[in-house]
Design an enzyme around this catalytic site. Structure first.
Site, PDB file in Angstrom:
ATOM      1  N   ARG A 166       1.010  -1.313  -0.050  1.00  0.00           N
ATOM      2  CA  ARG A 166      -0.109  -0.087  -0.162  1.00  0.00           C
ATOM      3  C   ARG A 166       0.665   1.266   0.005  1.00  0.00           C
ATOM      4  O   ARG A 166       0.713   2.377   0.570  1.00  0.00           O
ATOM      5  CB  ARG A 166      -0.954   0.095   1.214  1.00  0.00           C
ATOM      6  CG  ARG A 166      -1.905  -1.263   1.513  1.00  0.00           C
ATOM      7  CD  ARG A 166      -3.058  -1.294   0.429  1.00  0.00           C
ATOM      8  NE  ARG A 166      -3.706  -2.201   0.630  1.00  0.00           N
ATOM      9  CZ  ARG A 166      -3.900  -3.352   0.173  1.00  0.00           C
ATOM     10  NH1 ARG A 166      -2.831  -3.682  -0.769  1.00  0.00           N
ATOM     11  NH2 ARG A 166      -4.440  -4.344   0.574  1.00  0.00           N
ATOM     12  N   SER A 240     -10.684   0.214   3.513  1.00  0.00           N
ATOM     13  CA  SER A 240     -10.061  -0.147   4.933  1.00  0.00           C
ATOM     14  C   SER A 240      -9.261   1.392   5.359  1.00  0.00           C
ATOM     15  O   SER A 240      -8.505   1.851   4.572  1.00  0.00           O
ATOM     16  CB  SER A 240      -8.642  -1.112   4.582  1.00  0.00           C
ATOM     17  OG  SER A 240      -9.304  -2.297   3.876  1.00  0.00           O
ATOM     18  N   GLU A 336      -4.456   3.993   6.445  1.00  0.00           N
ATOM     19  CA  GLU A 336      -4.102   3.895   5.107  1.00  0.00           C
ATOM     20  C   GLU A 336      -4.786   4.985   4.093  1.00  0.00           C
ATOM     21  O   GLU A 336      -4.320   5.601   3.307  1.00  0.00           O
ATOM     22  CB  GLU A 336      -4.816   2.555   4.518  1.00  0.00           C
ATOM     23  CG  GLU A 336      -4.616   2.096   3.066  1.00  0.00           C
ATOM     24  CD  GLU A 336      -5.222   1.059   2.763  1.00  0.00           C
ATOM     25  OE1 GLU A 336      -4.746  -0.096   3.285  1.00  0.00           O
ATOM     26  OE2 GLU A 336      -6.002   0.679   1.633  1.00  0.00           O
TER      27      GLU A 336
HETATM   28  P1  FAD Z   1      -8.379   9.524  -4.585  1.00  0.00           P
HETATM   29  O1  FAD Z   1      -9.040   9.107  -3.358  1.00  0.00           O
HETATM   30  O2  FAD Z   1      -9.030  10.599  -5.420  1.00  0.00           O
HETATM   31  O3  FAD Z   1      -6.965   9.829  -4.200  1.00  0.00           O
HETATM   32  C1  FAD Z   1      -6.075   9.285  -3.368  1.00  0.00           C
HETATM   33  C2  FAD Z   1      -4.677   9.946  -3.274  1.00  0.00           C
HETATM   34  O4  FAD Z   1      -4.050   9.699  -4.615  1.00  0.00           O
HETATM   35  C3  FAD Z   1      -4.745  11.423  -3.140  1.00  0.00           C
HETATM   36  O5  FAD Z   1      -3.878  11.602  -2.325  1.00  0.00           O
HETATM   37  C4  FAD Z   1      -4.743  11.962  -4.397  1.00  0.00           C
HETATM   38  O6  FAD Z   1      -4.171  13.127  -4.523  1.00  0.00           O
HETATM   39  C5  FAD Z   1      -3.768  11.165  -5.218  1.00  0.00           C
HETATM   40  N1  FAD Z   1      -4.096  10.992  -6.438  1.00  0.00           N
HETATM   41  C6  FAD Z   1      -5.285  10.429  -7.111  1.00  0.00           C
HETATM   42  N2  FAD Z   1      -5.127  10.487  -8.636  1.00  0.00           N
HETATM   43  C7  FAD Z   1      -3.816  10.831  -8.700  1.00  0.00           C
HETATM   44  C8  FAD Z   1      -3.381  11.252  -9.948  1.00  0.00           C
HETATM   45  N3  FAD Z   1      -3.640  11.014 -11.333  1.00  0.00           N
HETATM   46  N4  FAD Z   1      -1.763  11.689  -9.895  1.00  0.00           N
HETATM   47  C9  FAD Z   1      -1.329  11.905  -8.690  1.00  0.00           C
HETATM   48  N5  FAD Z   1      -1.821  11.813  -7.493  1.00  0.00           N
HETATM   49  C10 FAD Z   1      -3.211  11.359  -7.614  1.00  0.00           C
HETATM   50  N6  FAD Z   1      -7.675  -0.099  -2.068  1.00  0.00           N
HETATM   51  C11 FAD Z   1      -7.008  -1.143  -2.263  1.00  0.00           C
HETATM   52  O7  FAD Z   1      -5.780  -1.044  -2.290  1.00  0.00           O
HETATM   53  N7  FAD Z   1      -7.582  -2.392  -2.366  1.00  0.00           N
HETATM   54  C12 FAD Z   1      -8.805  -2.714  -2.040  1.00  0.00           C
HETATM   55  O8  FAD Z   1      -9.352  -3.661  -2.173  1.00  0.00           O
HETATM   56  C13 FAD Z   1      -9.693  -1.364  -1.963  1.00  0.00           C
HETATM   57  N8  FAD Z   1     -10.954  -1.631  -1.730  1.00  0.00           N
HETATM   58  C14 FAD Z   1     -11.919  -0.300  -1.644  1.00  0.00           C
HETATM   59  C15 FAD Z   1     -13.177  -0.715  -1.096  1.00  0.00           C
HETATM   60  C16 FAD Z   1     -13.815   0.371  -0.971  1.00  0.00           C
HETATM   61  C17 FAD Z   1     -15.356   0.217  -0.519  1.00  0.00           C
HETATM   62  C18 FAD Z   1     -13.270   1.626  -0.962  1.00  0.00           C
HETATM   63  C19 FAD Z   1     -14.229   3.015  -0.820  1.00  0.00           C
HETATM   64  C20 FAD Z   1     -12.067   1.913  -0.979  1.00  0.00           C
HETATM   65  C21 FAD Z   1     -11.122   0.912  -1.363  1.00  0.00           C
HETATM   66  N9  FAD Z   1      -9.943   0.869  -1.666  1.00  0.00           N
HETATM   67  C22 FAD Z   1      -9.008  -0.134  -1.747  1.00  0.00           C
HETATM   68  C23 FAD Z   1      -9.052   2.333  -1.600  1.00  0.00           C
HETATM   69  C24 FAD Z   1      -9.073   2.949  -3.034  1.00  0.00           C
HETATM   70  O9  FAD Z   1     -10.137   2.486  -3.665  1.00  0.00           O
HETATM   71  C25 FAD Z   1      -7.807   2.981  -3.692  1.00  0.00           C
HETATM   72  O10 FAD Z   1      -6.913   3.411  -3.077  1.00  0.00           O
HETATM   73  C26 FAD Z   1      -7.910   3.774  -4.903  1.00  0.00           C
HETATM   74  O11 FAD Z   1      -6.933   3.470  -5.848  1.00  0.00           O
HETATM   75  C27 FAD Z   1      -8.209   5.157  -4.987  1.00  0.00           C
HETATM   76  O12 FAD Z   1      -8.332   6.019  -5.812  1.00  0.00           O
HETATM   77  P2  FAD Z   1      -8.957   7.347  -6.246  1.00  0.00           P
HETATM   78  O13 FAD Z   1      -9.097   7.732  -7.614  1.00  0.00           O
HETATM   79  O14 FAD Z   1     -10.418   7.249  -5.674  1.00  0.00           O
HETATM   80  O15 FAD Z   1      -8.004   7.983  -5.349  1.00  0.00           O
HETATM   81  P1  NAP Z   2     -10.242 -10.946   4.461  1.00  0.00           P
HETATM   82  O1  NAP Z   2     -10.301 -11.821   3.445  1.00  0.00           O
HETATM   83  O2  NAP Z   2     -11.134 -10.930   5.741  1.00  0.00           O
HETATM   84  O3  NAP Z   2      -8.606 -10.865   5.084  1.00  0.00           O
HETATM   85  C1  NAP Z   2      -8.361 -10.203   6.172  1.00  0.00           C
HETATM   86  C2  NAP Z   2      -6.887  -9.878   6.096  1.00  0.00           C
HETATM   87  O4  NAP Z   2      -6.090 -10.800   6.156  1.00  0.00           O
HETATM   88  C3  NAP Z   2      -6.755  -9.160   4.684  1.00  0.00           C
HETATM   89  O5  NAP Z   2      -6.805  -8.115   4.789  1.00  0.00           O
HETATM   90  C4  NAP Z   2      -5.662  -9.769   4.085  1.00  0.00           C
HETATM   91  O6  NAP Z   2      -4.407  -8.984   3.971  1.00  0.00           O
HETATM   92  C5  NAP Z   2      -5.163 -10.772   5.108  1.00  0.00           C
HETATM   93  N1  NAP Z   2      -5.301 -12.260   4.477  1.00  0.00           N
HETATM   94  C6  NAP Z   2      -6.231 -12.857   4.129  1.00  0.00           C
HETATM   95  N2  NAP Z   2      -5.969 -14.230   3.433  1.00  0.00           N
HETATM   96  C7  NAP Z   2      -4.529 -14.001   3.419  1.00  0.00           C
HETATM   97  C8  NAP Z   2      -3.645 -14.868   2.570  1.00  0.00           C
HETATM   98  N3  NAP Z   2      -4.151 -15.973   2.264  1.00  0.00           N
HETATM   99  N4  NAP Z   2      -2.338 -14.388   2.536  1.00  0.00           N
HETATM  100  C9  NAP Z   2      -1.958 -13.158   3.116  1.00  0.00           C
HETATM  101  N5  NAP Z   2      -2.904 -12.306   3.748  1.00  0.00           N
HETATM  102  C10 NAP Z   2      -4.212 -12.815   3.794  1.00  0.00           C
HETATM  103  O7  NAP Z   2     -10.078  -9.376   3.978  1.00  0.00           O
HETATM  104  P2  NAP Z   2     -11.053  -8.627   3.446  1.00  0.00           P
HETATM  105  O8  NAP Z   2     -11.292  -7.521   4.283  1.00  0.00           O
HETATM  106  O9  NAP Z   2     -12.500  -9.201   3.060  1.00  0.00           O
HETATM  107  O10 NAP Z   2     -10.492  -7.982   2.126  1.00  0.00           O
HETATM  108  C11 NAP Z   2     -10.376  -8.858   1.150  1.00  0.00           C
HETATM  109  C12 NAP Z   2      -9.107  -8.347   0.245  1.00  0.00           C
HETATM  110  O11 NAP Z   2      -9.680  -7.003  -0.433  1.00  0.00           O
HETATM  111  C13 NAP Z   2      -7.914  -8.184   0.984  1.00  0.00           C
HETATM  112  O12 NAP Z   2      -6.652  -8.315  -0.085  1.00  0.00           O
HETATM  113  C14 NAP Z   2      -8.009  -6.548   1.258  1.00  0.00           C
HETATM  114  O13 NAP Z   2      -6.527  -6.052   1.403  1.00  0.00           O
HETATM  115  C15 NAP Z   2      -8.817  -6.077   0.098  1.00  0.00           C
HETATM  116  N6  NAP Z   2      -9.569  -4.895   0.342  1.00  0.00           N
HETATM  117  C16 NAP Z   2      -8.906  -3.782   0.723  1.00  0.00           C
HETATM  118  C17 NAP Z   2      -9.477  -2.571   1.125  1.00  0.00           C
HETATM  119  C18 NAP Z   2      -8.627  -1.337   1.196  1.00  0.00           C
HETATM  120  O14 NAP Z   2      -9.290  -0.247   1.291  1.00  0.00           O
HETATM  121  N7  NAP Z   2      -7.393  -1.191   1.019  1.00  0.00           N
HETATM  122  C19 NAP Z   2     -10.880  -2.568   1.259  1.00  0.00           C
HETATM  123  C20 NAP Z   2     -11.453  -3.686   0.936  1.00  0.00           C
HETATM  124  C21 NAP Z   2     -10.874  -4.893   0.771  1.00  0.00           C
HETATM  125  P3  NAP Z   2      -4.114  -7.980   2.699  1.00  0.00           P
HETATM  126  O15 NAP Z   2      -5.051  -6.931   2.948  1.00  0.00           O
HETATM  127  O16 NAP Z   2      -2.623  -7.530   2.871  1.00  0.00           O
HETATM  128  O17 NAP Z   2      -4.564  -8.750   1.644  1.00  0.00           O
END
Ligand code: FAD
Ligand code: NAP
Length: 340
Positions: A166, A240, A336
């Protein structure tokens, strides 16, 4: 034609938490020339601009004094292919999930596990988005970015992006210096399915498939995500809120003395990742409701806006969670979500 720069624009529709903060200065760019023009404008040279994508990884705790630029760069092109890979370039303003669907339709494999992540393609390298065992660094080829002050366009390869969990150089050393314009992905011609993570295989089994496809994996991920995660259109959130902490095995063993069921994902011989959501749930925060906002009842890692919450209230809740986790487990969680 001069580009429209607006003042005091509500950002409520532009962030998935649905926080009603305002941008003092606001403009939209749809191509690089418009971006360059805006970045030379006095309204955008006096303070560091804030680049906004889908607003799904931000928490607005106050009005934004920095001038805001909303990215609407569009277009997806197959730029090259070789024996094993397709090289697909997407403009930064494309919606991430639309890009994933485009790849699935065209049989470009590698991003199916990243289905339904909100936000834009341009933000995907910012925190090296990841889910279900795949991160964009696994399919990343290069990106193009515009330097806000020097007005040059540079191509970054994966090493230069310095991706981590991340994390990337754009969240750290090069923070606020570049506008990501496009990302080129290196996608597989022959899919390598990653179904060992979480409930994917279980979900695929339920689908009783005759043949495994990237479309099926994508659908399995979509099914799991929609069953657990709140839809930001219905319930404000930014996914998250905290990162999963990586701790020493000493810390793991200490926590296990009181919580033998702690899930542990080994990183190397000295450290392991533990799920922040599990710690928060054990500490009793899951489903905690403070009226306008709270901790989601199906996934404790997600903070939610039930309606009318301020960003400051949600930030304060995150601080209370953080403080409690330190005192109960001796682990300091890191946010995050980008706080503004
Ligand atoms: P924004 O929120 O608009 O911006 C985020 C940051 O990036 C800000 O600092 C902004 O200035 C910068 N930025 C945006 N675009 C640019 C650009 N073109 N150039 C330079 N800087 C820029 N994240 C995960 O990693 N895994 C997941 O599974 C995941 N699941 C999610 C589920 C939900 C329901 C939600 C709401 C969020 C989730 N996220 C997840 C977080 C999010 O979706 C990601 O981080 C996504 O990439 C953010 O994109 P955005 O365009 O909305 O960024
Ligand atoms: P989950 O399956 O309930 O698992 C909980 C956490 O345990 C996850 O965050 C994941 O870490 C870790 N995990 C589970 N299985 C794993 C494996 N086999 N090896 C290594 N790590 C493991 O998680 P969840 O909340 O439903 O999310 C599912 C996936 O979507 C995850 O990868 C999560 O990161 C991603 N997600 C991200 C966001 C966001 O905003 N960043 C939001 C929703 C979902 P990791 O997060 O490192 O994968």
């Amino acid at each position: 034609m001069a580009i429209r720069i607006e003042n005091n624009v509500s950002l409520r529709m532009y962030n998935t938490f649905g926080i009603d903060a305002a941008a003092k200065t606001f403009a939209v760019f749809s191509d690089t020339e418009e971006l360059a023009e805006l970045l030379h404008d006095k309204a955008y040279t006096e303070d560091t601009p804030f680049i906004l994508g889908g607003g799904s990884n931000i928490l607005l705790t106050k009005d934004i004094e920095r001038p805001v630029l909303l990215n609407r760069l569009k277009g997806i092109t197959l730029v090259n292919e070789d024996e094993n890979f397709y090289y697909v370039k997407s403009a930064a303003g494309e919606v991430w999930h639309s890009f994933v669907l485009h790849c699935i339709k065209n049989e470009y494999a590698g991003v199916e596990n990243l289905s339904l992540i909100p936000g834009s393609v341009g933000a995907s390298p910012m925190q090296n988005i990841g889910a279900y065992g795949v991160e964009i660094k696994d399919v990343f080829h290069s990106l193009e970015a515009y330097h806000i002050k020097e007005h040059i366009i540079k191509e970054f390869n994966a090493t230069e992006c310095s991706f981590g969990y991340r994390e990337s150089v754009f969240k750290r050393e090069q923070k606020d210096q570049w506008v990501i314009l496009s990302v080129t992905f290196r996608l597989l011609k022959r899919a390598q399915f990653r179904t060992d993570y979480g409930a994917i295989q279980e979900e695929l089994d339920k689908m009783k498939l005759e043949k495994m496809t990237i479309k099926a994996v994508s659908q399995a991920v979509i099914n799991i995500r929609t069953s657990k995660l709140p839809d930001p259109k219905k319930l404000g959130n930014a996914g998250s809120f905290f990162k999963n902490p990586v701790v020493s095995l000493e810390v793991v063993n200490k926590i296990k003395e009181n919580y033998p069921n702690l899930p542990v994902y080994p990183i190397d011989e000295q450290s392991a990742k533990i799920p922040a959501g599990w710690l928060i749930e054990q500490a009793g925060w899951k489903g905690k409701n403070r009226g306008t906002h709270g901790v989601h009842d199906k996934q404790a890692l997600v903070l939610v806006n039930y309606g009318g919450a301020t960003g400051k209230e949600i930030f304060d809740l995150s601080t209370d969670v953080l403080t409690d986790i330190v005192s109960k487990f001796g682990v300091t969680l890191e946010r995050e979500v980008n706080i503004h």
